[in-house]
Design an enzyme around this catalytic site. Sequence first.
Site, PDB file in Angstrom:
ATOM      1  N   LYS A 199      -2.818   6.779   1.080  1.00 52.17           N
ATOM      2  CA  LYS A 199      -2.514   7.066   2.490  1.00 52.17           C
ATOM      3  C   LYS A 199      -1.408   8.116   2.519  1.00 52.17           C
ATOM      4  CE  LYS A 199      -2.039   4.710   6.890  1.00 52.17           C
ATOM      5  NZ  LYS A 199      -3.066   5.475   7.575  1.00 52.17           N
ATOM      6  N   ARG A 255       0.838  -1.221   0.000  1.00 48.86           N
ATOM      7  CA  ARG A 255       0.000   0.000   0.000  1.00 48.86           C
ATOM      8  C   ARG A 255       0.862   1.256   0.000  1.00 48.86           C
ATOM      9  NH1 ARG A 255      -4.416   0.673   4.654  1.00 48.86           N
ATOM     10  NH2 ARG A 255      -2.554   1.095   5.873  1.00 48.86           N
ATOM     11  N   GLU A 299     -16.223   5.978   6.073  1.00 51.17           N
ATOM     12  CA  GLU A 299     -15.356   5.297   7.041  1.00 51.17           C
ATOM     13  C   GLU A 299     -15.348   6.116   8.316  1.00 51.17           C
ATOM     14  OE1 GLU A 299     -11.220   5.148   5.775  1.00 51.17           O
ATOM     15  OE2 GLU A 299     -11.384   7.060   4.743  1.00 51.17           O
TER      16      GLU A 299
HETATM   17  N1  PMP Z   1      -9.170   4.722   7.271  1.00 47.35           N
HETATM   18  C1  PMP Z   1      -8.297   5.693   7.580  1.00 47.35           C
HETATM   19  C2  PMP Z   1      -8.617   7.079   7.165  1.00 47.35           C
HETATM   20  C3  PMP Z   1      -7.126   5.404   8.277  1.00 47.35           C
HETATM   21  O1  PMP Z   1      -6.252   6.362   8.571  1.00 47.35           O
HETATM   22  C4  PMP Z   1      -6.871   4.073   8.681  1.00 47.35           C
HETATM   23  C5  PMP Z   1      -5.668   3.732   9.510  1.00 47.35           C
HETATM   24  N2  PMP Z   1      -4.518   3.711   8.790  1.00 47.35           N
HETATM   25  C6  PMP Z   1      -7.806   3.087   8.330  1.00 47.35           C
HETATM   26  C7  PMP Z   1      -8.930   3.447   7.630  1.00 47.35           C
HETATM   27  C8  PMP Z   1      -7.575   1.645   8.688  1.00 47.35           C
HETATM   28  O2  PMP Z   1      -6.562   1.116   7.895  1.00 47.35           O
HETATM   29  P1  PMP Z   1      -5.594  -0.035   8.424  1.00 47.35           P
HETATM   30  O3  PMP Z   1      -6.471  -1.172   8.807  1.00 47.35           O
HETATM   31  O4  PMP Z   1      -4.722  -0.347   7.278  1.00 47.35           O
HETATM   32  O5  PMP Z   1      -4.863   0.532   9.588  1.00 47.35           O
END
Ligand code: PMP
Length: 302
Positions: free
Chosen positions: A149, A50, A182
Amino acid sequence: MIIYLDGEFVPKERAVVSVFDHGLLYGDGVFEGIRAYRNRVFKLDDHIDRLYDSAKSLAMEIPIAKAEMKEVVLETCRRNGLRDAYIRLVVTRGVGDLGLDPRKCPRPTIFCVAASIQLYPEEFYEKGLDVITVSTRRNLAVACNPRVKSLNYLNNIYARIEANLAGVPEAIILNADGYVAEATGDNIFIIKKGVLSTPPTYIGALEGVTRNAVMELAAQRGIPVVEKVFTLHDVYIADECFLTGTAAEVIPTVKVDGRLIGDGRPGEMTRELIAAFRELTKVDGPVIFPEELSSCGCGCGK
Ligand code: PMP
């Protein structure tokens, strides 16, 4: 504390970046939040993939190969003697001039910090979270894609400020069309009549590593899983709801905007997935200290 910074492991005091770094000046960069559990770095490959995908989307070439980047993460844990950790891996556009042109930044800055973890209290997992929906909408994918990200987290921070003002630990963010996207730093799932649903990432959500792991765990258990666009109404009338993220793991959500979800207690399927996820963290990912690997392979020290 020992930090990896541009090819070197340096003490925290020497781990400093330039005021001309575009990560700082413009939020121009990418990052990952990663966890280590019991001597293993959980889903390291997924995080590294990612990271490189996010960089590619920003037309940023990371100057080291993925294999080397994985080793950076493992070695940062080793240098700090950490078997359980929260790891922050960051690649910025690098040092440039005061203009925003990325062409002025010849080389990305890379750093990796491994720290001990700040966990949500266990009580939150047993009783579930009370969350609200914030008025801040998720960034438009055509403006600043939430699937990347990036270091540009102001959209999430606006939402987090609203959550803080409301006195809740997390909050739901809708996309510009009013669909559930989210949470501020987590993905969202609902369960209705035995079916597990989460929004497709194209509507404005990060493709969470935890999200994907939970979808896989559910599928393995014969739980139907769908990526589906849904509204707050669907959340309010869900049987169960939970959030997923590297820091939060799988955490039940029992109240949304004052409405109890189901009977207001973490549901059965949520509890099953929390248990399954915790089991997975014991066995997934490359080992930090191979010499300590137990015969059962789980890092339990036996
Ligand atoms: N959405 C956002 C906006 C985030 O910052 C994160 C955390 N990184 C997640 C979802 C969850 O992603 P992950 O399971 O890869 O930590």
